[in-house]
Design a protein around this motif. Structure first.
Motif, PDB file in Angstrom:
ATOM      1  N   GLY A  25      -7.670  -3.131  13.896  1.00  0.00           N
ATOM      2  CA  GLY A  25      -6.320  -2.852  13.424  1.00  0.00           C
ATOM      3  C   GLY A  25      -6.265  -2.490  11.956  1.00  0.00           C
ATOM      4  N   GLY A  26      -7.428  -2.440  11.309  1.00  0.00           N
ATOM      5  CA  GLY A  26      -7.490  -2.077   9.897  1.00  0.00           C
ATOM      6  C   GLY A  26      -7.687  -3.286   9.004  1.00  0.00           C
ATOM      7  N   ILE A  27      -7.940  -3.014   7.740  1.00  0.00           N
ATOM      8  CA  ILE A  27      -8.159  -4.082   6.767  1.00  0.00           C
ATOM      9  C   ILE A  27      -7.168  -3.905   5.614  1.00  0.00           C
ATOM     10  N   PRO A  28      -6.875  -4.991   4.897  1.00  0.00           N
ATOM     11  CA  PRO A  28      -5.930  -4.876   3.778  1.00  0.00           C
ATOM     12  C   PRO A  28      -6.425  -3.874   2.744  1.00  0.00           C
ATOM     13  N   SER A  29      -5.564  -2.938   2.389  1.00  0.00           N
ATOM     14  CA  SER A  29      -5.899  -1.971   1.350  1.00  0.00           C
ATOM     15  C   SER A  29      -5.899  -2.676   0.003  1.00  0.00           C
ATOM     16  N   ASN A  30      -6.736  -2.216  -0.906  1.00  0.00           N
ATOM     17  CA  ASN A  30      -6.758  -2.843  -2.234  1.00  0.00           C
ATOM     18  C   ASN A  30      -5.790  -2.160  -3.187  1.00  0.00           C
ATOM     19  N   SER A  31      -4.986  -1.222  -2.651  1.00  0.00           N
ATOM     20  CA  SER A  31      -3.941  -0.616  -3.474  1.00  0.00           C
ATOM     21  C   SER A  31      -2.810  -1.616  -3.642  1.00  0.00           C
ATOM     22  N   THR A  32      -1.815  -1.269  -4.421  1.00  0.00           N
ATOM     23  CA  THR A  32      -0.676  -2.178  -4.639  1.00  0.00           C
ATOM     24  C   THR A  32       0.506  -1.805  -3.745  1.00  0.00           C
ATOM     25  N   LYS A  33       0.238  -1.067  -2.676  1.00  0.00           N
ATOM     26  CA  LYS A  33       1.299  -0.680  -1.737  1.00  0.00           C
ATOM     27  C   LYS A  33       1.560  -1.829  -0.762  1.00  0.00           C
TER      28      LYS A  33
ATOM     29  N   SER B 112      -0.327 -17.010 -10.268  1.00  0.00           N
ATOM     30  CA  SER B 112      -0.505 -17.809 -11.489  1.00  0.00           C
ATOM     31  C   SER B 112       0.813 -18.166 -12.164  1.00  0.00           C
ATOM     32  N   ASP B 113       1.951 -17.639 -11.646  1.00  0.00           N
ATOM     33  CA  ASP B 113       3.256 -17.918 -12.257  1.00  0.00           C
ATOM     34  C   ASP B 113       4.225 -18.536 -11.260  1.00  0.00           C
ATOM     35  N   PRO B 114       3.872 -19.647 -10.623  1.00  0.00           N
ATOM     36  CA  PRO B 114       4.801 -20.254  -9.654  1.00  0.00           C
ATOM     37  C   PRO B 114       6.066 -20.763 -10.340  1.00  0.00           C
ATOM     38  N   GLY B 115       7.216 -20.351  -9.804  1.00  0.00           N
ATOM     39  CA  GLY B 115       8.487 -20.838 -10.337  1.00  0.00           C
ATOM     40  C   GLY B 115       8.936 -20.168 -11.615  1.00  0.00           C
ATOM     41  N   LYS B 116       8.154 -19.208 -12.139  1.00  0.00           N
ATOM     42  CA  LYS B 116       8.522 -18.525 -13.376  1.00  0.00           C
ATOM     43  C   LYS B 116       8.950 -17.089 -13.070  1.00  0.00           C
ATOM     44  N   GLN B 117      10.056 -16.677 -13.639  1.00  0.00           N
ATOM     45  CA  GLN B 117      10.588 -15.340 -13.377  1.00  0.00           C
ATOM     46  C   GLN B 117       9.669 -14.258 -13.955  1.00  0.00           C
ATOM     47  N   VAL B 118       9.402 -13.219 -13.154  1.00  0.00           N
ATOM     48  CA  VAL B 118       8.585 -12.093 -13.591  1.00  0.00           C
ATOM     49  C   VAL B 118       9.353 -10.804 -13.320  1.00  0.00           C
ATOM     50  N   THR B 119       8.986  -9.771 -14.067  1.00  0.00           N
ATOM     51  CA  THR B 119       9.605  -8.455 -13.909  1.00  0.00           C
ATOM     52  C   THR B 119       8.640  -7.535 -13.181  1.00  0.00           C
ATOM     53  N   LEU B 120       9.082  -6.983 -12.050  1.00  0.00           N
ATOM     54  CA  LEU B 120       8.256  -6.063 -11.267  1.00  0.00           C
ATOM     55  C   LEU B 120       8.773  -4.637 -11.416  1.00  0.00           C
ATOM     56  N   THR B 121       7.850  -3.725 -11.665  1.00  0.00           N
ATOM     57  CA  THR B 121       8.166  -2.292 -11.637  1.00  0.00           C
ATOM     58  C   THR B 121       7.499  -1.723 -10.397  1.00  0.00           C
ATOM     59  N   TYR B 122       8.272  -0.983  -9.565  1.00  0.00           N
ATOM     60  CA  TYR B 122       7.705  -0.467  -8.322  1.00  0.00           C
ATOM     61  C   TYR B 122       8.267   0.912  -7.998  1.00  0.00           C
ATOM     62  N   LYS B 123       7.493   1.638  -7.206  1.00  0.00           N
ATOM     63  CA  LYS B 123       7.906   2.965  -6.739  1.00  0.00           C
ATOM     64  C   LYS B 123       8.445   2.864  -5.322  1.00  0.00           C
ATOM     65  N   HIS B 124       9.626   3.419  -5.124  1.00  0.00           N
ATOM     66  CA  HIS B 124      10.216   3.509  -3.784  1.00  0.00           C
ATOM     67  C   HIS B 124      10.443   4.997  -3.520  1.00  0.00           C
ATOM     68  N   GLY B 125       9.506   5.583  -2.767  1.00  0.00           N
ATOM     69  CA  GLY B 125       9.553   7.037  -2.592  1.00  0.00           C
ATOM     70  C   GLY B 125       9.237   7.716  -3.911  1.00  0.00           C
TER      71      GLY B 125
ATOM     72  N   ASP C  17       6.698   0.333  -0.435  1.00  0.00           N
ATOM     73  CA  ASP C  17       6.891   0.313  -1.885  1.00  0.00           C
ATOM     74  C   ASP C  17       5.561   0.004  -2.582  1.00  0.00           C
ATOM     75  N   GLU C  18       5.403   0.571  -3.748  1.00  0.00           N
ATOM     76  CA  GLU C  18       4.154   0.381  -4.498  1.00  0.00           C
ATOM     77  C   GLU C  18       4.454  -0.253  -5.850  1.00  0.00           C
ATOM     78  N   ILE C  19       3.965  -1.481  -6.046  1.00  0.00           N
ATOM     79  CA  ILE C  19       4.182  -2.188  -7.315  1.00  0.00           C
ATOM     80  C   ILE C  19       3.207  -1.656  -8.354  1.00  0.00           C
ATOM     81  N   THR C  20       3.735  -1.228  -9.498  1.00  0.00           N
ATOM     82  CA  THR C  20       2.893  -0.604 -10.531  1.00  0.00           C
ATOM     83  C   THR C  20       2.715  -1.485 -11.764  1.00  0.00           C
ATOM     84  N   LYS C  21       3.708  -2.353 -12.056  1.00  0.00           N
ATOM     85  CA  LYS C  21       3.607  -3.179 -13.255  1.00  0.00           C
ATOM     86  C   LYS C  21       4.187  -4.574 -12.997  1.00  0.00           C
ATOM     87  N   ILE C  22       3.638  -5.566 -13.675  1.00  0.00           N
ATOM     88  CA  ILE C  22       4.200  -6.920 -13.693  1.00  0.00           C
ATOM     89  C   ILE C  22       4.375  -7.317 -15.147  1.00  0.00           C
TER      90      ILE C  22
END
Length: 427
Positions: free
Chosen positions: A202-210, A251-264, A229-234
């Motif tokens: 059935g395939g293997i997990p891609s190492n991309s951020t998609k 490594s950041d449980p419970g701490k707010q992070v900012t995600l930048t991602y591509k949608h289309g 969606d493809e996450i590009t920055k944290i």
């Protein structure tokens, strides 16, 4: 009973493969460097089976908890079984000693009794003593360069003249011999992960951020992330692969992070707070996404490299956390922990057992490269010091360092083992 037997067999097979592969690395490059490998042993303790080929004795020993390559002149070589005053049997060929029997477990055909007074099996290659109990005539006999000695436990190995000893090899050759064991563990992990990849139809997990899947009611779904969606920055920092992505989020449980991602074709930014979950006693962050799947043959074969690299980075971060997050024996595992986890892997089938083997192989490779005396990494550090000083450390100093490292490892292993017994069987 059936499960226990399966666990024991799996443990012996997995551990045996890891040891053979690791030690074969040392063995192969020692041979190529002209270093005499006196013994290649699988297991520890009393000898069960032994045979000799191409100047090396191959032994199988009772306890399936390790193994070793015994190179002439190296720390693992505990020396010859001779000492002044002992009675041995010798075989002669044209007045040249070809075999020396110092064991009571074997006899030599047409062996000659010889009481040792003095000897040199390193440089001069001779024995001095009394033949057939005749103490009126002190004899000196020359010893063949490739003569063998039968040690007290009945193992027959070659003597170790200086020209085939470990220290007689060039520095780069000795460094390569020290590095070859861990290197083989990484190679084994690559091969095993590639096999796992081929097994996953059935395939293997891609190492991309998609993103491959978004879990129901997860942090990610509530934030609007979708499959594809493809996450590009944290937090403004570029993430190039899934390993870096998951490690950062965990490594950041419970701490707010900012995600930048591509949608289309659009790029969006959101803020999420990874959910705190506890796994193996450690708190990690999770937002509820999995990697996209690669079903191509090439991708599944490449899983050998990507899977190994992911495992390397995860173990490296775990090692760093061992010191930065506060030292705790629960973060370490010895043979008891390995046995307990082998039971779980064996129950889950071949793929899980292979994954566990790859994990242990990477673990063994990384831990052996730590700059701790008595480990391969400690020996490599001594090689580096020798290169800087342009001469080896004094033998007494090197031995003291190795003994200190060995004692440290023994004490650590005892502590870890007692802690594992308490964790898995008493607590």
């Amino acid at each position: 009973m059936h499960n226990t037997l399966l666990t024991i067999i799996t443990f012996i097979v997995v551990f045996g493969i890891l040891v053979i592969v690791h030690e074969f690395g040392h063995f192969y490059f020692a041979k190529k460097s002209g270093i005499l490998v006196r013994e290649f042993s699988i297991g520890m303790g009393p000898k069960l089976i032994a045979f000799r080929k191409n100047h090396t004795s191959y032994t199988l020993r009772l306890l399936p908890v390790g193994g070793y390559v015994r190179m002439a002149g190296a720390q693992e070589d505990d020396g010859d079984a001779l000492q002044a005053g002992v009675m041995v049997n010798i075989q002669l060929n044209e007045n040249l000693v070809t075999r020396i029997n110092a064991s009571q477990k074997q006899t030599l055909f047409q062996g000659v009794p010889f009481q040792i007074v003095n000897f040199d099996l390193t440089d001069g290659l001779w024995l001095e003593g009394y033949e057939n109990g005749d103490e009126s005539a002190l004899k000196r006999l020359n010893v063949d360069h490739d003569a063998t000695i039968i040690e007290h436990d009945g193992t027959e190995v070659q003597i170790a003249p200086r020209d085939v000893q470990f220290q007689s090899a060039k520095l780069w050759q000795r460094a390569l011999v020290n590095f070859a064991g861990p290197m083989n563990n990484f190679i084994l992990a690559i091969v095993v992960f590639a096999i796992i990849g081929l097994m996953q139809t059935g395939g293997i997990p891609s190492n991309s951020t998609k993103i491959g899947t978004v879990m129901e009611n997860s942090v990610a779904q509530k934030a609007g992330l979708q499959k594809g969606d493809e996450i590009t920055k944290i937090n403004g920092k570029v993430v190039k692969d899934w390993s870096a992505l998951s490690t950062t989020l965990q490594s950041d449980p419970g701490k707010q992070v900012t995600l930048t991602y591509k949608h289309g074709t659009t790029t969006n930014t959101i803020k999420v707070t990874p959910k705190v979950i506890t796994t193996q006693g450690q708190k990690v962050g999770q937002i509820g996404i999995t990697a996209a799947v690669d079903k191509s043959i090439g991708g599944r074969l490449m899983y050998g490299l990507t899977g190994t690299w992911t495992m390397v980075t995860n173990i490296w971060h775990a090692l760093a956390n061992l010191f930065t997050g506060g030292f705790n024996l629960n973060k370490l595992g010895g043979p008891v922990a390995i046995f307990a986890n082998t039971e779980q892997a064996a129950k889950m089938g071949l793929a899980s057992t292979l994954f566990f083997m790859a994990f242990l192989s990477v673990n063994l490779g990384i831990v052996n490269l730590l700059p701790i005396p008595a480990l391969d990494g400690g020996k490599l550090l001594l090689n580096v010091l020798e290169a800087i000083r342009r001469k080896p450390l004094p033998e007494s100093a090197e031995n003291a360092v190795q003994i200190a490292g060995f004692l440290f490892l023994i004490l650590l292993m005892i502590a870890v083992t007692f802690n594992d017994v308490y964790r898995y069987f008493i607590k």
